[in-house]
Motif scaffolding. Structure first.
Motif, PDB file in Angstrom:
ATOM      1  N   VAL A 122      32.682  23.117 -19.096  1.00  0.00           N
ATOM      2  CA  VAL A 122      31.924  22.158 -19.689  1.00  0.00           C
ATOM      3  C   VAL A 122      32.256  21.198 -20.414  1.00  0.00           C
ATOM      4  O   VAL A 122      32.105  20.002 -20.419  1.00  0.00           O
ATOM      5  N   ARG A 126      34.585  17.145 -20.245  1.00  0.00           N
ATOM      6  CA  ARG A 126      34.254  16.146 -21.041  1.00  0.00           C
ATOM      7  C   ARG A 126      35.376  15.236 -21.718  1.00  0.00           C
ATOM      8  O   ARG A 126      35.221  14.228 -22.082  1.00  0.00           O
TER       9      ARG A 126
ATOM     10  N   TYR B 191      24.707  24.162 -11.823  1.00  0.00           N
ATOM     11  CA  TYR B 191      26.180  23.777 -11.880  1.00  0.00           C
ATOM     12  C   TYR B 191      25.918  21.964 -12.109  1.00  0.00           C
ATOM     13  O   TYR B 191      26.654  21.260 -12.657  1.00  0.00           O
ATOM     14  N   LEU B 194      25.090  21.308 -15.421  1.00  0.00           N
ATOM     15  CA  LEU B 194      26.384  21.296 -16.384  1.00  0.00           C
ATOM     16  C   LEU B 194      26.982  20.077 -16.338  1.00  0.00           C
ATOM     17  O   LEU B 194      27.400  19.569 -17.132  1.00  0.00           O
ATOM     18  N   LEU B 195      27.483  19.299 -14.943  1.00  0.00           N
ATOM     19  CA  LEU B 195      28.095  18.471 -14.507  1.00  0.00           C
ATOM     20  C   LEU B 195      27.359  17.185 -15.359  1.00  0.00           C
ATOM     21  O   LEU B 195      28.167  16.189 -15.922  1.00  0.00           O
ATOM     22  N   SER B 198      28.411  17.086 -18.654  1.00  0.00           N
ATOM     23  CA  SER B 198      29.788  16.783 -19.069  1.00  0.00           C
ATOM     24  C   SER B 198      30.002  15.166 -18.598  1.00  0.00           C
ATOM     25  O   SER B 198      30.650  14.626 -19.371  1.00  0.00           O
ATOM     26  N   TRP B 386      25.995  26.369 -22.751  1.00  0.00           N
ATOM     27  CA  TRP B 386      26.608  25.232 -22.760  1.00  0.00           C
ATOM     28  C   TRP B 386      25.146  24.376 -23.628  1.00  0.00           C
ATOM     29  O   TRP B 386      25.510  23.368 -24.126  1.00  0.00           O
TER      30      TRP B 386
END
Lengths: 429, 429
Positions: A122, A126, B191, B194-195, B198, B386
């Motif tokens: 993650v 970035r 997911y 999480l993206l 990011s 995260w």
């Protein structure tokens, strides 16, 4: 409303205006009376200046790298700032304070090994290099679809849980489907053929699965397959279509992703159509000339393909007309020379990125081919029966998205091209 | 090259020109000295006239409905022909002769029951109603993506084989993954979050799986989920986005699929933004006023939703602010009233077609929510960790593609909206 502008939308024309930005703390520098923050969002970076006399100054001290914040500030045109403009903070509101130190640096130039990067994915995603990869990916897919729409293809969705093995049965993942055994589709092959038999031109971009035992830079156990199937077409037609698709994608990425390519320090070559075609038989001759011992029917592996790529000299080329018995049962043989098939692989250097063929549309021949491969036609009756009811001549291909992305990004490993790759040892994140 | 033109490209302006067409025999009529074939391809139908004195006449006698052919012929403008133009055959080359009778009529108006149609699906998909459904599907998806691209979303692919259950664990299909137990993803929820953490704005259109025991017109065990996740946004922002997405899709389908809608005898209503919003609490009051016994925390089922739909009077409306304990652990509660959540369902009449919320981005709260649901936070560590490293506030939704298609096509069953549906009893075709 968390933001009025993306950072890339803050231009010198907004000089004097108040804006709300939201994003991540990319870097912080303390220059005595002032603090300089590089704020990162989806669109890029902008410099935020925090003066000692501003109300925002105190809240900055608790900020760590990768914390998320909202910045209210006034736009100042300034030629010294990286983008010709900076934002003077009025207030900074933190949403989440990141722990320090980070397990992976986002802003730094420190290169971590791929294992660490996939574990800390993650944060890795970035990094500007990886956001560039994701941006290019999205554009590549978009261009692929647009070319197909313009040629009257429609997008379809085929089933991913299937009752029997498409092409033989090795490397399948079993699924327990309401108490019954089923499998994850290795490819949409048979279903896309049936759909071409219904609506003539179809494509699908979807996951497919192969239980790959080997750990290579070119294999994933879950991969995105770009599939095309076209009725009233043969392998020459779909090779031409592939050439259009690839060259259009290159044009789109060059046009829209200049910044991303620069971040990746990657240049896309000029590609001209048609791509060179080498027949399997010619390839054997070339390889034998280079000292390889290779006989009719042998696969062309990576060492051999490296030689061929060098010989051809262009990034993309087709290897065509493979021995019939090396290809799947649905592949059509060449009428005048049935030992060879109307098939092709599209190669990017030494990597096979797409594979296709004219398909056989004669039921009798399909049954013979299955038997010859030791497969029982009865297990394929859900597919074969439609060949009694007007299946057209047709052709198609499947392309591996992550492999294609190696060309577009300069990455060396398909695991980097997919946000959360799956392989034999990797089920998380 | 099998064809020079699609049938829809044969216009009166081509009068006198020779064309090559390829497609399926839709109907044949014998009028003494002449035979009339309706030839069908991807784009529609055209009348082909075969005179007794043409070389093509003899080959016509063997042709059956749904056989595939190539027609070489001369274009004749003729006002009596259905499209103002017909093709006088010079030669007809058959590719495959279909068995007769067909197990399902393609050209007729005979309505078969859905079980027969799904069994004979490849023929069923050739019917003009179903090709219309597939054409509209492709346009709907295309519009969905285009709206998101214009708002800086990128398309992503998340893993479909997952190590643990996303939202609890019921209704999961187990997969045997290199000897280990894994599962098919019920949704890309964690997911995509999480993206968004990011790269801020992502979407995905991909299969998802739920082991639905019940056989309803609204459930599939494999379904296409249209997922969006957006950082620096709350549930109001993504409801507004959903309104834009839906109204843009309606505009696109009205503009590009007039013929398809006419074939389906389906009209799309005019929809205005914003869509009505009814809070869960208001919904309870309305339902109690209608004599329903329903208490805080109860689900709003189909009979209840039918009443609400009638009350609202528009095809689309939001049911918002559901009780927190009825929603998944990642849903954010309303700060001023934690019993309720920042959540919504988008309803089409009595059918939930999308579900979304502001997500919680505070690790402590996420862990509490998991425990409250009897789940072990340790099993979600791949996700939770995260939130230590700068997860932004974010929101998103998932929309069921097949359910959405009920609105666009007038179909009554999601199994008709997908080429090869999967349910408890259906693994083939």
């Amino acid at each position: 409303m968390y933001k009025t502008h993306f950072t890339s939308e803050v231009t010198p024309e907004l000089d004097g205006k108040t804006v709300f930005l939201a994003g991540w703390i990319h870097t912080i520098r303390d220059l005595g009376g002032k603090k300089f923050i590089l704020l990162r969002d989806r669109s890029g970076l902008i410099q935020v200046v925090v003066s000692k006399d501003s109300a925002a100054y105190n809240s900055v001290s608790e900020l760590t790298l990768e914390s998320t914040v909202q910045v209210e500030g006034i736009v100042k045109s300034d030629k010294r700032a990286p983008s010709g403009v900076e934002v003077h903070a009025l207030s900074i509101k933190p949403f989440s304070i990141a722990k320090s130190p980070l397990p992976l640096e986002v802003s730094g130039k420190v290169e971590s090994d791929i294992e660490t990067r996939l574990k800390e994915r993650v944060l890795d995603l970035r990094r500007v290099e990886m956001t560039s990869v994701l941006n290019i990916s999205s554009e590549v897919i978009r261009s692929f679809r647009n070319t197909l729409y313009s040629k009257r293809f429609i997008e379809v969705f085929t089933p991913k849980i299937i009752a029997s093995a498409t092409e033989g049965g090795a490397q399948l993942f079993p699924v327990i489907y309401f108490g019954r055994e089923a499998f994850l589709a290795q490819s949409p092959q048979l279903y896309k053929e049936l759909l071409a038999g219904s609506v003539e031109r179809v494509f699908e971009i979807a996951p497919a699965w192969r239980a790959e035992e080997s750990d290579t830079p070119y294999h994933l156990s879950e991969f995105i397959s770009m599939d095309v199937e076209m009725a009233f077409a043969d392998y020459h037609d779909v090779m031409e279509l592939l050439e259009d698709l690839v060259t259009n994608m290159i044009d789109v990425v060059k046009t829209h992703c200049g910044k991303e390519l620069a971040e990746l320090k990657h240049e896309l070559p000029n590609i001209t159509k048609p791509f060179p075609k080498i027949s399997y038989s010619e390839a054997l001759e070339i390889l034998r000339g280079k000292g390889f011992t290779i006989k009719f029917g042998d696969d062309i592996g990576t060492p051999e393909a490296r030689i061929l790529a060098e010989e051809v000299g262009t990034p993309f080329y087709f290897l065509v007309e493979w021995p019939s018995f090396t290809r799947p049962f649905y592949t059509k043989s060449i009428d005048s020379n049935p030992d060879l098939s109307e098939s092709f692989d599209l190669m990017y250097k030494w990597i096979e990125i797409a594979s296709g063929s004219t398909r056989n549309h004669n039921r009798k021949v399909l049954e013979e081919n299955l038997r010859r491969k030791g497969l029982n036609p009865e297990n394929f009756e859900f597919f074969l029966r439609w060949f009694d009811y007007g299946m057209p001549p047709h052709a198609g291909f499947g392309m591996g998205f992550a492999r294609l992305m190696l060309f577009f990004t300069g990455l060396n490993n398909v695991k980097e091209a997919i946000p959360f790759p799956r392989d034999k040892k990797r089920l998380t994140p």
